[in-house]
Design a protein around this motif. Structure first.
Motif, PDB file in Angstrom:
ATOM      1  N   ASN A 132       0.812  -1.225   0.000  1.00 20.64           N
ATOM      2  CA  ASN A 132       0.000   0.000   0.000  1.00 20.64           C
ATOM      3  C   ASN A 132       0.844   1.272   0.000  1.00 20.64           C
ATOM      4  N   GLY A 133       2.162   1.100  -0.061  1.00 18.16           N
ATOM      5  CA  GLY A 133       3.037   2.257  -0.191  1.00 18.16           C
ATOM      6  C   GLY A 133       3.403   2.948   1.104  1.00 18.16           C
ATOM      7  N   SER A 134       3.010   2.372   2.245  1.00 21.73           N
ATOM      8  CA  SER A 134       3.319   3.019   3.527  1.00 21.73           C
ATOM      9  C   SER A 134       4.720   2.664   4.031  1.00 21.73           C
ATOM     10  N   ASN A 135       5.390   1.754   3.351  1.00 23.03           N
ATOM     11  CA  ASN A 135       6.782   1.420   3.655  1.00 23.03           C
ATOM     12  C   ASN A 135       7.525   1.306   2.331  1.00 23.03           C
ATOM     13  N   GLU A 136       8.713   1.856   2.267  1.00 20.57           N
ATOM     14  CA  GLU A 136       9.422   1.927   0.989  1.00 20.57           C
ATOM     15  C   GLU A 136      10.657   1.040   0.928  1.00 20.57           C
ATOM     16  N   LYS A 137      10.936   0.306   1.981  1.00 24.40           N
ATOM     17  CA  LYS A 137      12.166  -0.485   2.005  1.00 24.40           C
ATOM     18  C   LYS A 137      11.868  -1.932   2.378  1.00 24.40           C
ATOM     19  N   ALA A 138      12.179  -2.838   1.461  1.00 28.08           N
ATOM     20  CA  ALA A 138      11.957  -4.257   1.717  1.00 28.08           C
ATOM     21  C   ALA A 138      12.995  -4.785   2.706  1.00 28.08           C
ATOM     22  N   HIS A 139      12.528  -5.528   3.706  1.00 28.41           N
ATOM     23  CA  HIS A 139      13.434  -6.061   4.721  1.00 28.41           C
ATOM     24  C   HIS A 139      14.267  -7.222   4.173  1.00 28.41           C
ATOM     25  N   ARG A 140      15.453  -7.343   4.726  1.00 30.47           N
ATOM     26  CA  ARG A 140      16.296  -8.503   4.502  1.00 30.47           C
ATOM     27  C   ARG A 140      16.267  -9.373   5.764  1.00 30.47           C
ATOM     28  N   VAL A 141      16.964 -10.502   5.707  1.00 28.75           N
ATOM     29  CA  VAL A 141      16.987 -11.424   6.858  1.00 28.75           C
ATOM     30  C   VAL A 141      17.453 -10.703   8.116  1.00 28.75           C
ATOM     31  N   THR A 142      18.503  -9.891   7.984  1.00 32.67           N
ATOM     32  CA  THR A 142      19.064  -9.226   9.159  1.00 32.67           C
ATOM     33  C   THR A 142      18.056  -8.290   9.814  1.00 32.67           C
ATOM     34  N   GLU A 143      17.209  -7.673   9.019  1.00 30.99           N
ATOM     35  CA  GLU A 143      16.240  -6.728   9.584  1.00 30.99           C
ATOM     36  C   GLU A 143      15.099  -7.449  10.290  1.00 30.99           C
ATOM     37  N   TYR A 144      14.681  -8.595   9.768  1.00 28.18           N
ATOM     38  CA  TYR A 144      13.679  -9.391  10.491  1.00 28.18           C
ATOM     39  C   TYR A 144      14.270  -9.892  11.810  1.00 28.18           C
ATOM     40  N   ALA A 145      15.520 -10.300  11.783  1.00 32.51           N
ATOM     41  CA  ALA A 145      16.190 -10.772  12.999  1.00 32.51           C
ATOM     42  C   ALA A 145      16.284  -9.657  14.025  1.00 32.51           C
ATOM     43  N   GLU A 146      16.581  -8.446  13.558  1.00 31.49           N
ATOM     44  CA  GLU A 146      16.701  -7.310  14.466  1.00 31.49           C
ATOM     45  C   GLU A 146      15.367  -6.995  15.131  1.00 31.49           C
ATOM     46  N   ILE A 147      14.293  -7.046  14.354  1.00 30.96           N
ATOM     47  CA  ILE A 147      12.957  -6.790  14.910  1.00 30.96           C
ATOM     48  C   ILE A 147      12.628  -7.801  16.008  1.00 30.96           C
ATOM     49  N   LEU A 148      13.055  -9.051  15.809  1.00 33.89           N
ATOM     50  CA  LEU A 148      12.760 -10.120  16.765  1.00 33.89           C
ATOM     51  C   LEU A 148      13.839 -10.275  17.834  1.00 33.89           C
ATOM     52  N   ASN A 149      14.846  -9.401  17.783  1.00 33.73           N
ATOM     53  CA  ASN A 149      15.951  -9.451  18.751  1.00 33.73           C
ATOM     54  C   ASN A 149      16.661 -10.798  18.747  1.00 33.73           C
ATOM     55  N   LEU A 150      16.934 -11.290  17.535  1.00 31.71           N
ATOM     56  CA  LEU A 150      17.600 -12.585  17.380  1.00 31.71           C
ATOM     57  C   LEU A 150      18.793 -12.444  16.439  1.00 31.71           C
ATOM     58  N   HIS A 151      19.721 -13.377  16.545  1.00 28.18           N
ATOM     59  CA  HIS A 151      20.812 -13.427  15.583  1.00 28.18           C
ATOM     60  C   HIS A 151      20.243 -13.947  14.265  1.00 28.18           C
ATOM     61  N   PRO A 152      20.648 -13.380  13.107  1.00 26.82           N
ATOM     62  CA  PRO A 152      20.105 -13.819  11.815  1.00 26.82           C
ATOM     63  C   PRO A 152      20.237 -15.318  11.573  1.00 26.82           C
ATOM     64  N   ASN A 153      21.366 -15.898  11.941  1.00 23.65           N
ATOM     65  CA  ASN A 153      21.556 -17.335  11.729  1.00 23.65           C
ATOM     66  C   ASN A 153      20.585 -18.165  12.571  1.00 23.65           C
ATOM     67  N   TYR A 154      20.376 -17.707  13.811  1.00 26.95           N
ATOM     68  CA  TYR A 154      19.454 -18.424  14.689  1.00 26.95           C
ATOM     69  C   TYR A 154      18.029 -18.335  14.141  1.00 26.95           C
ATOM     70  N   LEU A 155      17.616 -17.132  13.709  1.00 32.69           N
ATOM     71  CA  LEU A 155      16.277 -16.966  13.142  1.00 32.69           C
ATOM     72  C   LEU A 155      16.107 -17.871  11.932  1.00 32.69           C
ATOM     73  N   ASN A 156      17.091 -17.882  11.050  1.00 30.53           N
ATOM     74  CA  ASN A 156      16.992 -18.695   9.835  1.00 30.53           C
ATOM     75  C   ASN A 156      16.898 -20.175  10.164  1.00 30.53           C
ATOM     76  N   ASN A 157      17.695 -20.626  11.150  1.00 26.73           N
ATOM     77  CA  ASN A 157      17.664 -22.039  11.534  1.00 26.73           C
ATOM     78  C   ASN A 157      16.306 -22.435  12.104  1.00 26.73           C
ATOM     79  N   VAL A 158      15.724 -21.564  12.941  1.00 26.44           N
ATOM     80  CA  VAL A 158      14.422 -21.858  13.542  1.00 26.44           C
ATOM     81  C   VAL A 158      13.336 -21.912  12.469  1.00 26.44           C
ATOM     82  N   ILE A 159      13.320 -20.901  11.604  1.00 24.96           N
ATOM     83  CA  ILE A 159      12.289 -20.831  10.570  1.00 24.96           C
ATOM     84  C   ILE A 159      12.397 -22.027   9.629  1.00 24.96           C
ATOM     85  N   LYS A 160      13.616 -22.376   9.246  1.00 17.80           N
ATOM     86  CA  LYS A 160      13.785 -23.495   8.308  1.00 17.80           C
ATOM     87  C   LYS A 160      13.423 -24.822   8.954  1.00 17.80           C
ATOM     88  N   SER A 161      13.780 -25.013  10.220  1.00 19.04           N
ATOM     89  CA  SER A 161      13.490 -26.284  10.882  1.00 19.04           C
ATOM     90  C   SER A 161      11.996 -26.472  11.120  1.00 19.04           C
TER      91      SER A 161
END
Length: 308
Positions: free
Chosen positions: A216-245
């Motif tokens: 809807n245009g209210s956000n102009e920047k697509a998140h990367r893995v690191t930004e999702y990890a930052e929002i969740l206060n997690l290390h990117p590798n840990y977030l990726n491992n949890v999501i994939k498992s």
């Protein structure tokens, strides 16, 4: 005695599961929504799956069948008047016997966003739930569900030019009935409380909201893995491992699928220029977007809009 570990099969489409079970079903592989009554095949044969992960949403309406169903570490009885719903990514196995009347509805996120509306997960958040939803309902309630899914089946096999819209409208009515009957104070799905499931639930909500904002245009920047990890206060590798498992897909795969899903919805349901859609979804150049879209769909954005 050595324990035999079954290989994990991956089914991206319901047709692949039917083939695995030895069921010959004439369904277009391109369909993003399918409905089928296993009772049409009724014979004394028992259908038993291997361990698999299905990358599609599914509803199961059991009018007359028996068996067992395992989702992740939970086991459920398949019995008359049982309604099941689960999301993509669960590890499953089932054994069904006496399937005289068992309807299976499967659908993709693209179907929901293209034919229902782009805010579908906001209206029906249980579609993002990490745990399975299962309930045996009273006979009169089951008859109400049966009336709806039989109408959906009729629309599915029709030749109407408005076929997908008919299915979508009836499907919304079905979702409302699920929400009304399952998500009450007395019948609440037992969401898993473990840390990994909490992370998956939060991630699904965050990524859905983010792509809604991009769309809807209210956000102009697509998140990367690191930004999702930052929002969740997690290390990117840990977030990726949890999501994939837990889901069978990496965060990168989720991002790619969400990007394509949102692009399809915007191309089909809006007049927003392709260049603007490209920008909203985080592509600096329209050519990069076009190449990316074609890689995942075999169509350029312009051609997809034309044939949609």
């Amino acid at each position: 005695m050595k324990t035999v570990i079954e290989p994990l099969l991956i089914f991206d489409r319901i047709q692949e599961l039917y083939k695995h079970l030895g069921i010959a079903v004439d369904i277009d592989i391109a369909q993003k929504f399918n409905i089928y009554n296993m009772g049409n095949l009724y014979n004394p044969k028992t259908y038993e799956s291997s361990v698999y992960r299905g990358n599609f949403f599914s509803f199961v309406f059991v009018k007359d069948a028996r068996g067992k169903f395992i989702s992740d570490n939970e086991q459920y009885d398949i019995a008359p008047r049982t309604i099941f719903f689960n999301t993509p990514g669960h590890i499953k196995k089932f054994r069904i016997k006496d399937a005289r009347d068992l309807y299976l509805l499967t659908f993709t996120e693209c179907f929901l966003k293209e034919n229902v509306h782009s805010q579908i997960f906001e209206e029906f958040p249980f579609l993002l739930a990490e745990s399975i939803l299962s309930q045996v309902v009273p006979e009169e309630k089951f008859e109400e569900f049966e009336e709806l899914y039989m109408q959906i089946e009729k629309a599915f096999f029709s030749e109407s030019p408005y076929r997908n819209k008919l299915i979508a409208h009836l499907f919304v009515a079905l979702l409302i009935k699920i929400k009304d009957n399952f998500l009450t104070d007395n019948i609440i799905p037992s969401y898993e409380s473990c840390r990994a499931s909490e992370i998956v639930n939060k991630f699904k909500i965050i990524i859905e909201q983010h792509y809604r904002d991009l769309g809807n245009g209210s956000n102009e920047k697509a998140h990367r893995v690191t930004e999702y990890a930052e929002i969740l206060n997690l290390h990117p590798n840990y977030l990726n491992n949890v999501i994939k498992s837990k889901t069978g897909k990496s965060v990168g795969n989720w991002i790619a699928e969400k990007t394509i899903s949102e692009a399809k919805a915007l191309l089909k349901n809006s007049n927003i220029p392709v260049k603007e859609i490209s920008y909203r979804l985080g592509f600096s150049e329209i050519q990069h977007f076009s190449t990316y879209f074609k890689k995942h769909t075999q169509y350029t954005p312009v051609l997809y809009r034309q044939i949609g």
